[in-house]
Design a protein around this motif. Structure first.
Motif, PDB file in Angstrom:
ATOM      1  N   SER A 193      17.936   9.676  37.889  1.00 22.52           N
ATOM      2  CA  SER A 193      19.088   9.311  37.067  1.00 22.52           C
ATOM      3  C   SER A 193      20.407   9.521  37.794  1.00 22.52           C
ATOM      4  CB  SER A 193      19.110  10.149  35.779  1.00 22.52           C
ATOM      5  OG  SER A 193      17.941   9.967  35.021  1.00 22.52           O
ATOM      6  N   GLY A 251      11.213   0.195  31.103  1.00 19.35           N
ATOM      7  CA  GLY A 251      12.034   1.203  31.746  1.00 19.35           C
ATOM      8  C   GLY A 251      11.338   2.549  31.712  1.00 19.35           C
ATOM      9  N   VAL A 292      15.153  -2.802  26.495  1.00 20.91           N
ATOM     10  CA  VAL A 292      14.190  -2.339  27.490  1.00 20.91           C
ATOM     11  C   VAL A 292      13.138  -1.474  26.802  1.00 20.91           C
ATOM     12  CG1 VAL A 292      13.863  -0.941  29.565  1.00 20.91           C
ATOM     13  CG2 VAL A 292      15.891  -2.401  29.340  1.00 20.91           C
ATOM     14  N   GLU A 315      16.984   1.234  39.306  1.00 19.70           N
ATOM     15  CA  GLU A 315      17.601   0.015  38.771  1.00 19.70           C
ATOM     16  C   GLU A 315      17.603  -1.101  39.814  1.00 19.70           C
ATOM     17  OE1 GLU A 315      19.179   3.342  36.218  1.00 19.70           O
ATOM     18  OE2 GLU A 315      18.769   3.044  38.346  1.00 19.70           O
ATOM     19  N   GLY A 349      20.874   4.696  42.217  1.00 24.37           N
ATOM     20  CA  GLY A 349      20.430   3.538  41.446  1.00 24.37           C
ATOM     21  C   GLY A 349      19.212   2.846  42.017  1.00 24.37           C
ATOM     22  N   HIS A 402      14.225  -1.813  37.164  1.00 22.36           N
ATOM     23  CA  HIS A 402      13.828  -1.039  35.994  1.00 22.36           C
ATOM     24  C   HIS A 402      14.946  -0.082  35.585  1.00 22.36           C
ATOM     25  CE1 HIS A 402       9.754  -2.541  36.367  1.00 22.36           C
ATOM     26  NE2 HIS A 402       9.816  -2.260  37.661  1.00 22.36           N
ATOM     27  N   LYS A 403      15.208  -0.041  34.296  1.00 21.48           N
ATOM     28  CA  LYS A 403      16.281   0.800  33.784  1.00 21.48           C
ATOM     29  C   LYS A 403      15.774   2.233  33.576  1.00 21.48           C
ATOM     30  CE  LYS A 403      19.601   1.029  29.918  1.00 21.48           C
ATOM     31  NZ  LYS A 403      20.794   1.053  30.767  1.00 21.48           N
ATOM     32  N   VAL A 404      16.604   3.217  33.976  1.00 22.02           N
ATOM     33  CA  VAL A 404      16.335   4.608  33.643  1.00 22.02           C
ATOM     34  C   VAL A 404      16.886   4.857  32.246  1.00 22.02           C
ATOM     35  CG1 VAL A 404      16.748   7.022  34.221  1.00 22.02           C
ATOM     36  CG2 VAL A 404      16.411   5.338  36.057  1.00 22.02           C
ATOM     37  N   LEU A 405      16.015   5.217  31.322  1.00 21.17           N
ATOM     38  CA  LEU A 405      16.392   5.480  29.941  1.00 21.17           C
ATOM     39  C   LEU A 405      16.646   6.980  29.813  1.00 21.17           C
ATOM     40  CD1 LEU A 405      13.583   3.264  28.379  1.00 21.17           C
ATOM     41  CD2 LEU A 405      15.992   2.633  28.685  1.00 21.17           C
ATOM     42  N   GLU A 423      18.703  13.018  31.714  1.00 15.66           N
ATOM     43  CA  GLU A 423      19.919  12.467  32.323  1.00 15.66           C
ATOM     44  C   GLU A 423      20.293  13.209  33.602  1.00 15.66           C
ATOM     45  OE1 GLU A 423      22.784  12.748  29.215  1.00 15.66           O
ATOM     46  OE2 GLU A 423      22.859  14.945  29.235  1.00 15.66           O
TER      47      GLU A 423
END
Length: 343
Positions: free
Chosen positions: A90, A80, A136, A98, A95, A102-105, A85
């Motif tokens: 983000s 990720g 992730v 995502e 999205g 892939h995740k946004v951390l 934020e």
């Protein structure tokens, strides 16, 4: 009276110098997909401006496509991306990251910025977590210059972030959608050669900075992303008429236009900040670039809405709203004077 439009910095077409060249070359036949002479000239001008003669440069359609394409190309499937934020990926890209797997951390921000210390803690926390194989893995850092709050990373801050990325083997990617306004801002000390030296990848914004559309991705290490051309096409971000984007960036990087195209926007924003403050409209926070954020009551917002168009930002409490005004390369002194007169 027609309302004064300052809701965003991409409400107008293109800088007159770009329109002139587009008209002059309109009936010329060009090779497609960025293999034309205008695109190659633009690439060479950008390499020179970045003091990075071996860099790969690609022209993509827009900011969201660029972010999604670059991030997907740089991350492994299990990784990720660390970001504020408040970062564009983000919040305002529906999205898209995502959607690409892939995740946004997301990390807490300070007026749009994250710090090297936060990134170090996030990586150390992941490494020390006994369940990390179920989580992730951080593989990349995303920041923007300027940030979504109009603030700037200093060279010292960017250097510290770059050092953390190298320590933990993270890619560093800078979103430069509004980069021209950072380069025109007296408070800025980060140059294009700094970005080329400290980042894995970054892009030079065109859509918000005088072009009709288009962003220029710079990869200082040309071997960083094998087959990036094909990856761009897979993501729907490749222009068949790539020469249209190439011509625009060739113009933007002729006679240092890109480095000064934001000057008028910065002057206008400074003038507006001063006028708003003098007339009792408090700044939500200080931002030195082309975005102005106000904390207003409903009565104040109704008054502003009667003659100007801003954009909603957030609700800090029930009685107040934070709104944003954004100047651009096309903002005229006449428009600013009209707004101040209405205040």
């Amino acid at each position: 009276m027609e309302k004064i439009m300052l809701a965003s910095d991409y409400q107008e077409g293109a800088h007159p110098a770009i329109m002139k060249r587009l008209v002059e070359t309109n009936l010329l036949s060009n090779a497609g997909y960025g293999t034309d002479e205008f695109s190659e000239s633009a690439r060479n001008r950008i390499r020179t401006a970045c003091a990075c003669p071996n860099a790969s440069v690609y022209f993509l359609v827009g900011g969201t496509q660029t972010n999604a394409t670059v991030i997907d190309a740089l991350l492994a499937p299990y990784q990720g991306i660390l970001a504020a934020e408040s970062g564009h990926i983000s919040v305002h890209e529906a999205g898209a990251i995502e959607f690409g797997g892939h995740k946004v951390l997301a990390l807490p921000h300070h007026y749009g910025k994250i710090s090297a210390r936060q990134l170090e803690e996030a990586c150390e926390n992941w490494l020390s977590d006994g369940n990390r194989d179920h989580m992730v893995m951080p593989g990349m850092v995303y920041i923007s210059q300027p940030t979504e709050y109009g603030t700037l990373y200093s060279r010292a801050e960017l250097t510290a972030i770059s050092e953390i990325c190298r320590k933990f083997n993270l890619k560093l990617y800078v979103d430069g959608a509004r980069l021209a306004y950072a380069l025109s801002c007296p408070a800025n000390d980060v140059t294009l050669p700094d970005l080329a030296r400290l980042c894995s990848a970054f892009y030079i914004g065109g859509t918000k900075c005088g072009a009709l559309f288009g962003e220029a991705v710079v990869l200082p290490d040309p071997g960083l992303i094998p087959h990036f051309f094909t990856i761009i096409k897979q993501h729907g971000a490749l222009l068949a008429k790539g020469f249209v984007a190439g011509l625009q960036f060739d113009t933007l990087f002729t006679d240092d236009l890109y480095f000064h195209i934001g000057d008028s926007a910065i002057r206008a924003a400074d003038k507006l900040r001063e006028a708003f403050t003098e007339h009792g409209y408090p700044l939500a926070f200080d931002s030195p670039t082309n975005q102005i954020f106000l904390t207003v009551t409903k009565e104040q917002q109704d008054h502003l809405d009667s003659f100007a168009v801003s954009s909603f930002w957030e609700k800090p409490d029930e009685d107040h709203t934070i709104i944003r005004f954004a100047t651009s390369w096309a903002t005229t002194e006449e428009k600013i004077s009209q707004l101040i007169e209405q205040l």
